[in-house]
Design a protein around this motif. Structure first.
Motif, mmCIF file in Angstrom:
data_model
loop_
_atom_site.group_PDB
_atom_site.id
_atom_site.type_symbol
_atom_site.label_atom_id
_atom_site.label_comp_id
_atom_site.label_asym_id
_atom_site.label_seq_id
_atom_site.Cartn_x
_atom_site.Cartn_y
_atom_site.Cartn_z
ATOM 1 N N UNK A 79 0.830 -1.200 0.000
ATOM 2 C CA UNK A 79 0.000 0.000 0.000
ATOM 3 C C UNK A 79 0.867 1.254 0.000
ATOM 4 N N UNK A 80 1.943 1.239 0.775
ATOM 5 C CA UNK A 80 2.845 2.389 0.817
ATOM 6 C C UNK A 80 3.499 2.620 -0.549
ATOM 7 N N UNK A 81 3.862 1.534 -1.220
ATOM 8 C CA UNK A 81 4.489 1.650 -2.538
ATOM 9 C C UNK A 81 3.520 2.226 -3.565
ATOM 10 N N UNK A 155 0.090 10.673 7.875
ATOM 11 C CA UNK A 155 0.358 11.875 7.088
ATOM 12 C C UNK A 155 1.644 12.578 7.507
ATOM 13 N N UNK A 156 2.238 12.141 8.608
ATOM 14 C CA UNK A 156 3.420 12.830 9.116
ATOM 15 C C UNK A 156 4.616 12.785 8.195
ATOM 16 N N UNK A 227 13.021 8.082 -5.541
ATOM 17 C CA UNK A 227 12.123 8.964 -4.819
ATOM 18 C C UNK A 227 10.896 8.239 -4.306
ATOM 19 N N UNK A 228 10.390 7.297 -5.110
ATOM 20 C CA UNK A 228 9.239 6.488 -4.679
ATOM 21 C C UNK A 228 9.594 5.677 -3.438
ATOM 22 N N UNK A 229 10.746 5.025 -3.455
ATOM 23 C CA UNK A 229 11.151 4.199 -2.314
ATOM 24 C C UNK A 229 11.376 5.038 -1.060
ATOM 25 N N UNK A 230 11.945 6.247 -1.227
ATOM 26 C CA UNK A 230 12.169 7.116 -0.076
ATOM 27 C C UNK A 230 10.849 7.555 0.540
ATOM 28 N N UNK A 231 9.890 7.943 -0.309
ATOM 29 C CA UNK A 231 8.584 8.370 0.207
ATOM 30 C C UNK A 231 7.823 7.204 0.825
ATOM 31 N N UNK A 233 9.121 4.675 2.307
ATOM 32 C CA UNK A 233 9.750 4.389 3.601
ATOM 33 C C UNK A 233 9.212 5.316 4.692
ATOM 34 N N UNK A 234 8.925 6.560 4.324
ATOM 35 C CA UNK A 234 8.418 7.524 5.307
ATOM 36 C C UNK A 234 6.986 7.220 5.725
ATOM 37 N N UNK A 235 6.267 6.454 4.925
ATOM 38 C CA UNK A 235 4.912 6.050 5.298
ATOM 39 C C UNK A 235 4.912 4.912 6.311
#
Length: 272
Positions: A79-81, A155-156, A227-231, A233-235
């Motif tokens: 889901x995060x991906x 959302x953080x 960039x996708x993987x970094x974002x 990871x933050x989720x």
């Protein structure tokens, strides 16, 4: 006796001798020229590209809704991906696809106008790329917030978009500009831009774990995937800061290389 005098110190060209290509205009200072190109392109993008931004945003949201029944439920890694890939897809649609079309059309007609202006090549490429990347910010934010709410993600971590958008935008915009300037015809530039966006859709939105092994290796060549993987990871519940920084560093390095390639392609096209 003729009324046309030869320029002093310069012999007249023979009738059958081909004219030499006009040299590029003397370059102005980089930063003022960069700011002027950025403001002009951003104003043009707001007027001419706003409907396409809505299309890119709704397309990404629609993909997330369709993927809701495919990936694992809740806030798992798939889901995060999907959410991260859909957000970055907005950048790919504008910065890669539209910029390839723009520079392809510019190379077919209009590049001579830029060459006569005292604007250095890096200012044209960087200013245009920055304007198109900035233009994607509202769509990326709407897509990311909608996806986080749809998949119950925190959302953080959305503050990382402050780094993801410019870095992926630079990488994809540089790639799109290079494709448009190197393509021999505008139609091929449009085709290359659409193929690049399709690659961002297939390799960026689909979770990496569901891709065949050859496509996983191909995904590593796509600059936006970092960039996708970094974002993504933050989720997660416990983001790895070191991994996020490493992913963004790779994205930044690819962006510098892509913009350098686009600048070289611009000089090559301008000189004919």
């Amino acid at each position: 006796m003729t009324l046309i005098d030869k320029a002093p110190g310069r012999p007249a060209a023979d009738a059958g001798e081909p004219a030499e290509p006009a040299p590029l205009a003397p370059a102005a200072r980089l930063l003022p020229a960069l700011g002027a190109v950025y403001r002009a392109q951003l104003s043009r993008a707001r007027v001419a590209r706003m409907p396409l931004l809505f299309v890119a945003t709704f397309q990404s949201i629609g993909i997330m809704i369709l993927m809701r029944g495919v990936v694992d439920g809740g806030s798992g890694p798939e889901a995060r991906a999907v959410v991260a890939g859909s957000a970055v897809l907005v950048v790919a649609f504008v910065a890669l696809n539209l910029l390839a079309q723009y520079f392809g059309q510019l190379r077919a007609g209009g590049l001579d106008h830029y060459a006569t202006l005292p604007v250095p090549a890096p200012a044209v490429v960087l200013g245009t790329a920055a304007a198109y990347a900035s233009f994607t910010v509202p769509g990326v934010l709407v897509t990311a917030v909608t996806g986080a709410l749809l998949y119950q993600l925190p959302l953080g971590g959305l503050w990382l978009l402050l780094a993801v958008v410019p870095l992926t935008g630079a990488a994809l915009a540089g790639l799109g500009a290079a494709l448009g300037l190197l393509a021999p015809r505008p139609e091929l530039a449009t085709l290359c831009g659409q193929l690049g966006m399709s690659a961002a859709l297939l390799l960026g939105v689909l979770p990496a774990g569901r891709l065949p092994e050859p496509l996983r290796w191909t995904r590593e060549l796509l600059p936006s995937s970092y960039g996708v993987d970094a974002l993504a990871e933050m989720f997660g519940p416990d983001p790895d800061a070191g991994l996020v920084v490493a992913q963004l560093a790779v994205c930044a390095a690819v962006g510098v290389a892509a913009l350098a390639l686009a600048t070289w392609a611009y000089r090559r096209a301008a000189r004919g």
